[in-house]
Design a protein around this motif. Structure first.
Motif, PDB file in Angstrom:
ATOM      1  N   ALA A 191       0.830  -1.206   0.000  1.00 36.41           N
ATOM      2  CA  ALA A 191       0.000   0.000   0.000  1.00 36.41           C
ATOM      3  C   ALA A 191       0.865   1.258   0.000  1.00 36.41           C
ATOM      4  O   ALA A 191       0.588   2.228  -0.711  1.00 36.41           O
ATOM      5  CB  ALA A 191      -0.925  -0.010   1.218  1.00 36.41           C
ATOM      6  N   VAL A 192       1.929   1.232   0.795  1.00 31.59           N
ATOM      7  CA  VAL A 192       2.836   2.374   0.870  1.00 31.59           C
ATOM      8  C   VAL A 192       3.535   2.579  -0.476  1.00 31.59           C
ATOM      9  O   VAL A 192       3.671   3.708  -0.954  1.00 31.59           O
ATOM     10  CB  VAL A 192       3.853   2.168   2.024  1.00 31.59           C
ATOM     11  N   ASP A 193       3.937   1.485  -1.094  1.00 31.40           N
ATOM     12  CA  ASP A 193       4.569   1.574  -2.415  1.00 31.40           C
ATOM     13  C   ASP A 193       3.602   2.200  -3.430  1.00 31.40           C
ATOM     14  O   ASP A 193       3.985   3.065  -4.223  1.00 31.40           O
ATOM     15  CB  ASP A 193       4.978   0.184  -2.912  1.00 31.40           C
TER      16      ASP A 193
ATOM     17  N   ALA B 240       9.748   0.898  -5.627  1.00 31.15           N
ATOM     18  CA  ALA B 240       8.286   0.981  -5.533  1.00 31.15           C
ATOM     19  C   ALA B 240       7.644   1.371  -6.858  1.00 31.15           C
ATOM     20  O   ALA B 240       6.658   0.776  -7.284  1.00 31.15           O
ATOM     21  CB  ALA B 240       7.896   1.989  -4.444  1.00 31.15           C
ATOM     22  N   VAL B 241       8.233   2.365  -7.508  1.00 34.34           N
ATOM     23  CA  VAL B 241       7.634   2.861  -8.744  1.00 34.34           C
ATOM     24  C   VAL B 241       7.676   1.782  -9.827  1.00 34.34           C
ATOM     25  O   VAL B 241       6.704   1.558 -10.547  1.00 34.34           O
ATOM     26  CB  VAL B 241       8.340   4.149  -9.202  1.00 34.34           C
ATOM     27  N   ASP B 242       8.816   1.096  -9.916  1.00 33.56           N
ATOM     28  CA  ASP B 242       8.923   0.013 -10.898  1.00 33.56           C
ATOM     29  C   ASP B 242       7.854  -1.042 -10.669  1.00 33.56           C
ATOM     30  O   ASP B 242       7.276  -1.577 -11.600  1.00 33.56           O
ATOM     31  CB  ASP B 242      10.298  -0.671 -10.795  1.00 33.56           C
TER      32      ASP B 242
ATOM     33  N   LEU C   2       1.361   9.411  -5.686  1.00 35.05           N
ATOM     34  CA  LEU C   2       1.728  10.821  -5.509  1.00 35.05           C
ATOM     35  C   LEU C   2       2.651  11.286  -6.623  1.00 35.05           C
ATOM     36  O   LEU C   2       2.552  12.409  -7.119  1.00 35.05           O
ATOM     37  CB  LEU C   2       2.409  11.027  -4.150  1.00 35.05           C
ATOM     38  N   LEU C   3       3.540  10.385  -7.019  1.00 33.75           N
ATOM     39  CA  LEU C   3       4.481  10.712  -8.090  1.00 33.75           C
ATOM     40  C   LEU C   3       3.735  10.960  -9.409  1.00 33.75           C
ATOM     41  O   LEU C   3       4.027  11.922 -10.136  1.00 33.75           O
ATOM     42  CB  LEU C   3       5.449   9.547  -8.253  1.00 33.75           C
TER      43      LEU C   3
ATOM     44  N   PHE D 278      -0.754   0.951 -12.179  1.00 31.36           N
ATOM     45  CA  PHE D 278      -1.445   2.229 -12.293  1.00 31.36           C
ATOM     46  C   PHE D 278      -1.791   2.529 -13.745  1.00 31.36           C
ATOM     47  O   PHE D 278      -2.878   2.989 -14.051  1.00 31.36           O
ATOM     48  CB  PHE D 278      -0.567   3.368 -11.759  1.00 31.36           C
ATOM     49  N   LEU D 279      -0.839   2.275 -14.609  1.00 27.87           N
ATOM     50  CA  LEU D 279      -1.032   2.648 -16.008  1.00 27.87           C
ATOM     51  C   LEU D 279      -2.110   1.819 -16.672  1.00 27.87           C
ATOM     52  O   LEU D 279      -2.708   2.249 -17.641  1.00 27.87           O
ATOM     53  CB  LEU D 279       0.291   2.518 -16.776  1.00 27.87           C
TER      54      LEU D 279
END
Ligand SMILES: [Zn+2]
Length: 114
Positions: free
Chosen positions: A15-17, A63-65, A23-24, A71-72
């Motif tokens: 969830a934190v990731d 996390a973003v990776d 946010l990014l 998300f996308l």
């Protein structure tokens, strides 16, 4: 909503990731780097990050990776990469395989799809 809160430490980490990535994405949109895309609940992201940090859980370096692909595709109708069926359940979305293929891979003794 409380019933959507992460429970286990593993869920919290995820969830934190996701919150970090969310946010990014939102920042990138504000700067005009991206247009459209998924709607981000900023308050929820910040809340999860804050409550995660309270437990010593921070976004992982990758996390973003890990989260960006989800998300996308979250605004689209996710399809099973093997057979093209829609991923309709939470479980199938997480596994990125439809229920049918999930069953299939479970029946294979090796468990490792080709
Ligand atoms: Zn499938």
């Amino acid at each position: 909503m409380a019933d959507t809160d992460p429970i286990t430490r593993e869920e919290w980490q995820q969830a934190v990731d996701f919150a970090h990535t969310g946010l990014l994405i939102d920042s990138a949109r504000q700067y005009g780097l991206i247009t459209g895309g998924p709607e981000i609940d900023l308050e929820r992201c910040e809340e999860l990050l804050r409550r995660g940090a309270d437990q010593g859980i921070w976004p992982r370096r990758n996390a973003v990776d890990l989260c960006l692909p989800t998300f996308l595709t979250s605004g689209e109708r996710p399809e099973c990469p093997r057979c093209g069926r829609l991923l309709t359940t939470e479980r199938s979305r997480r596994a990125q395989l439809c229920e049918v293929c999930l069953e299939d891979s479970r029946h294979q003794s090796g468990g490792q799809p080709a």
